[in-house]
Design an enzyme around this catalytic site. Structure first.
Site, short mmCIF file in Angstrom:
data_model
loop_
_atom_site.label_atom_id
_atom_site.label_comp_id
_atom_site.label_asym_id
_atom_site.label_seq_id
_atom_site.Cartn_x
_atom_site.Cartn_y
_atom_site.Cartn_z
N VAL A 53 -28.91 3.37 -38.35
CA VAL A 53 -28.04 2.54 -39.21
C VAL A 53 -28.61 2.35 -40.61
O VAL A 53 -27.89 2.04 -41.54
CB VAL A 53 -27.74 1.16 -38.56
CG1 VAL A 53 -26.94 1.31 -37.28
CG2 VAL A 53 -29.01 0.35 -38.35
N TYR A 144 -39.66 -9.38 -41.95
CA TYR A 144 -38.60 -9.67 -40.96
C TYR A 144 -37.80 -10.92 -41.38
O TYR A 144 -36.57 -10.93 -41.35
CB TYR A 144 -39.26 -9.87 -39.60
CG TYR A 144 -38.32 -10.13 -38.45
CD1 TYR A 144 -37.60 -9.08 -37.88
CD2 TYR A 144 -38.18 -11.40 -37.91
CE1 TYR A 144 -36.75 -9.30 -36.80
CE2 TYR A 144 -37.33 -11.64 -36.84
CZ TYR A 144 -36.63 -10.58 -36.28
OH TYR A 144 -35.78 -10.81 -35.21
N LYS A 148 -33.77 -11.42 -42.16
CA LYS A 148 -32.92 -12.29 -41.35
C LYS A 148 -32.30 -13.41 -42.20
O LYS A 148 -31.17 -13.83 -41.94
CB LYS A 148 -33.72 -12.85 -40.17
CG LYS A 148 -34.13 -11.77 -39.16
CD LYS A 148 -32.93 -11.02 -38.62
CE LYS A 148 -33.29 -9.98 -37.59
NZ LYS A 148 -32.11 -9.23 -37.11
N ILE A 177 -36.35 -14.79 -27.32
CA ILE A 177 -35.64 -14.13 -26.23
C ILE A 177 -36.54 -13.07 -25.61
O ILE A 177 -37.19 -12.30 -26.35
CB ILE A 177 -34.34 -13.45 -26.74
CG1 ILE A 177 -33.50 -14.41 -27.59
CG2 ILE A 177 -33.53 -12.88 -25.57
CD1 ILE A 177 -32.96 -15.63 -26.90
P1 NDP Z 1 -35.24 -4.44 -28.94
O1 NDP Z 1 -36.49 -3.99 -29.63
O2 NDP Z 1 -35.30 -4.74 -27.48
O3 NDP Z 1 -34.07 -3.37 -29.20
C1 NDP Z 1 -33.84 -2.92 -30.51
C2 NDP Z 1 -32.61 -2.03 -30.50
O4 NDP Z 1 -32.36 -1.62 -31.85
C3 NDP Z 1 -32.77 -0.76 -29.70
O5 NDP Z 1 -31.55 -0.47 -29.07
C4 NDP Z 1 -33.11 0.30 -30.76
O6 NDP Z 1 -32.68 1.61 -30.41
C5 NDP Z 1 -32.24 -0.20 -31.90
N1 NDP Z 1 -32.64 0.27 -33.21
C6 NDP Z 1 -33.80 0.03 -33.87
N2 NDP Z 1 -33.75 0.59 -35.09
C7 NDP Z 1 -32.55 1.20 -35.20
C8 NDP Z 1 -31.90 1.94 -36.23
N3 NDP Z 1 -32.49 2.17 -37.41
N4 NDP Z 1 -30.65 2.41 -36.00
C9 NDP Z 1 -30.03 2.19 -34.82
N5 NDP Z 1 -30.58 1.48 -33.80
C10 NDP Z 1 -31.84 0.99 -34.02
O7 NDP Z 1 -34.75 -5.71 -29.78
P2 NDP Z 1 -34.05 -7.09 -29.29
O8 NDP Z 1 -33.00 -6.80 -28.29
O9 NDP Z 1 -35.11 -8.07 -28.98
O10 NDP Z 1 -33.38 -7.57 -30.65
C11 NDP Z 1 -32.02 -7.30 -30.99
C12 NDP Z 1 -31.69 -8.07 -32.25
O11 NDP Z 1 -31.89 -9.47 -32.04
C13 NDP Z 1 -32.54 -7.69 -33.46
O12 NDP Z 1 -31.77 -7.71 -34.64
C14 NDP Z 1 -33.58 -8.80 -33.49
O13 NDP Z 1 -34.11 -8.98 -34.78
C15 NDP Z 1 -32.74 -9.98 -33.03
N6 NDP Z 1 -33.54 -11.10 -32.50
C16 NDP Z 1 -34.32 -10.94 -31.38
C17 NDP Z 1 -35.05 -12.01 -30.90
C18 NDP Z 1 -35.91 -11.92 -29.69
O14 NDP Z 1 -36.61 -12.91 -29.39
N7 NDP Z 1 -35.94 -10.81 -28.96
C19 NDP Z 1 -35.03 -13.31 -31.59
C20 NDP Z 1 -34.16 -13.36 -32.72
C21 NDP Z 1 -33.45 -12.29 -33.16
P3 NDP Z 1 -33.65 2.61 -29.54
O15 NDP Z 1 -33.70 2.03 -28.15
O16 NDP Z 1 -32.97 3.91 -29.56
O17 NDP Z 1 -34.97 2.59 -30.23
#
Ligand code: NDP
Length: 236
Positions: A53, A144, A148, A177
């Site tokens: 993305v 980060y 955000k 999370i």
């Molecule tokens: P994960 O690290 O578990 O998953 C990240 C996801 O993003 C994966 O599916 C990865 O794909 C995808 N991804 C990363 N870079 C790209 C890119 N350039 N293009 C397309 N896809 C990409 O993250 P979380 O589920 O923990 O987090 C999801 C969202 O929630 C994020 O925006 C994070 O900042 C936000 N968030 C999370 C928190 C937490 O405590 N976990 C707290 C607050 C916010 P692939 O598997 O192919 O690498």
């Protein structure tokens, strides 16, 4: 039809499942984990779509592919996110830019790619994933936190831009999370965050997914420009 960026694991995967349960056909975007993304897509009867993305051409290609295979994009969830945590004195240009590219540029590229058609149809919902860190900051996460906080401004500006034509734009701010993103945190930080969370537990990806589903649904038809905290009280 819904597109979820970063739908291969963590919060994104839970959002894909939740939107599918609510009746949407879902395109599961991923960057590198093809097997995981295909597994989710097969499970929910959607498609897996590779693409970075952060790259404008790639984001455009994601949207073109899902439109040609599944039709109009009614829902966009800008969930893809990465961290490259380190103290500012040690932060490389690359660590700064990688986080900007996925977290902030990615939401811009994807929103731009769907906006024109949503405006034309006078309907659509975009949900952007921010974080309690975007509201409160966190040492070691200047890159980060900047993305955000930027997502919150982006959400509000876009909500004002698109609202008159029936397109809603909201943000969800998760707390701590349990996903792969947070497994890298030290026990010390984990204990601190837990003690600062009034609900006294970590959140699950499903806790976040149901909030996203609500904001995408017609039930949230008069909700736009909102930042919904899903954080057990951590960020209030
Ligand atoms: P994960 O690290 O578990 O998953 C990240 C996801 O993003 C994966 O599916 C990865 O794909 C995808 N991804 C990363 N870079 C790209 C890119 N350039 N293009 C397309 N896809 C990409 O993250 P979380 O589920 O923990 O987090 C999801 C969202 O929630 C994020 O925006 C994070 O900042 C936000 N968030 C999370 C928190 C937490 O405590 N976990 C707290 C607050 C916010 P692939 O598997 O192919 O690498």
């Amino acid at each position: 039809m819904a597109v979820v960026t970063g739908g291969s694991r963590g919060i994104g995967a839970a959002v894909c499942r939740e939107l599918a349960r609510a009746g949407a056909t879902v395109a599961v975007n991923y960057r590198s984990n093809a097997d995981l993304a295909s597994g989710i897509a097969d499970e929910i009867g959607g498609i897996a779509v590779e693409g970075d993305v952060g790259d404008p051409a790639s984001a455009k290609a994601i949207v073109e592919r899902v439109e040609s295979e599944l039709g109009d994009v009614d829902i966009l969830v800008n969930n893809a996110g990465v961290t490259r945590d380190t103290l500012i004195a040690r932060m490389s240009d690359e660590e700064w830019r990688e986080v900007m590219s996925t977290n902030l540029d990615g939401a811009f590229h994807m929103s731009r790619a769907v906006a024109r058609k949503m405006l034309k149809r006078r309907s659509g919902a975009i949900v952007n994933m921010t974080s309690f860190v975007g509201l409160h900051g966190n040492p070691g996460q200047t890159n980060y936190a900047a993305t955000k906080a930027g997502i919150i401004g982006f959400t509000k500006a876009l909500a004002k831009e698109l609202g008159g034509r029936g397109v809603r734009v909201n943000a969800v701010a998760p707390g701590y999370i349990e996903t792969e993103l947070t497994t890298v945190l030290s026990d010390e930080i984990r204990d601190f965050l837990l003690s600062a969370t009034p609900m006294g537990r970590l959140g699950s990806p499903d806790d976040v997914a149901v909030a996203v589903r609500f904001l995408c649904s017609d039930e949230a038809g008069y909700v736009t420009g909102a930042v919904l905290l899903v954080d057990g009280g951590l960020g209030m």
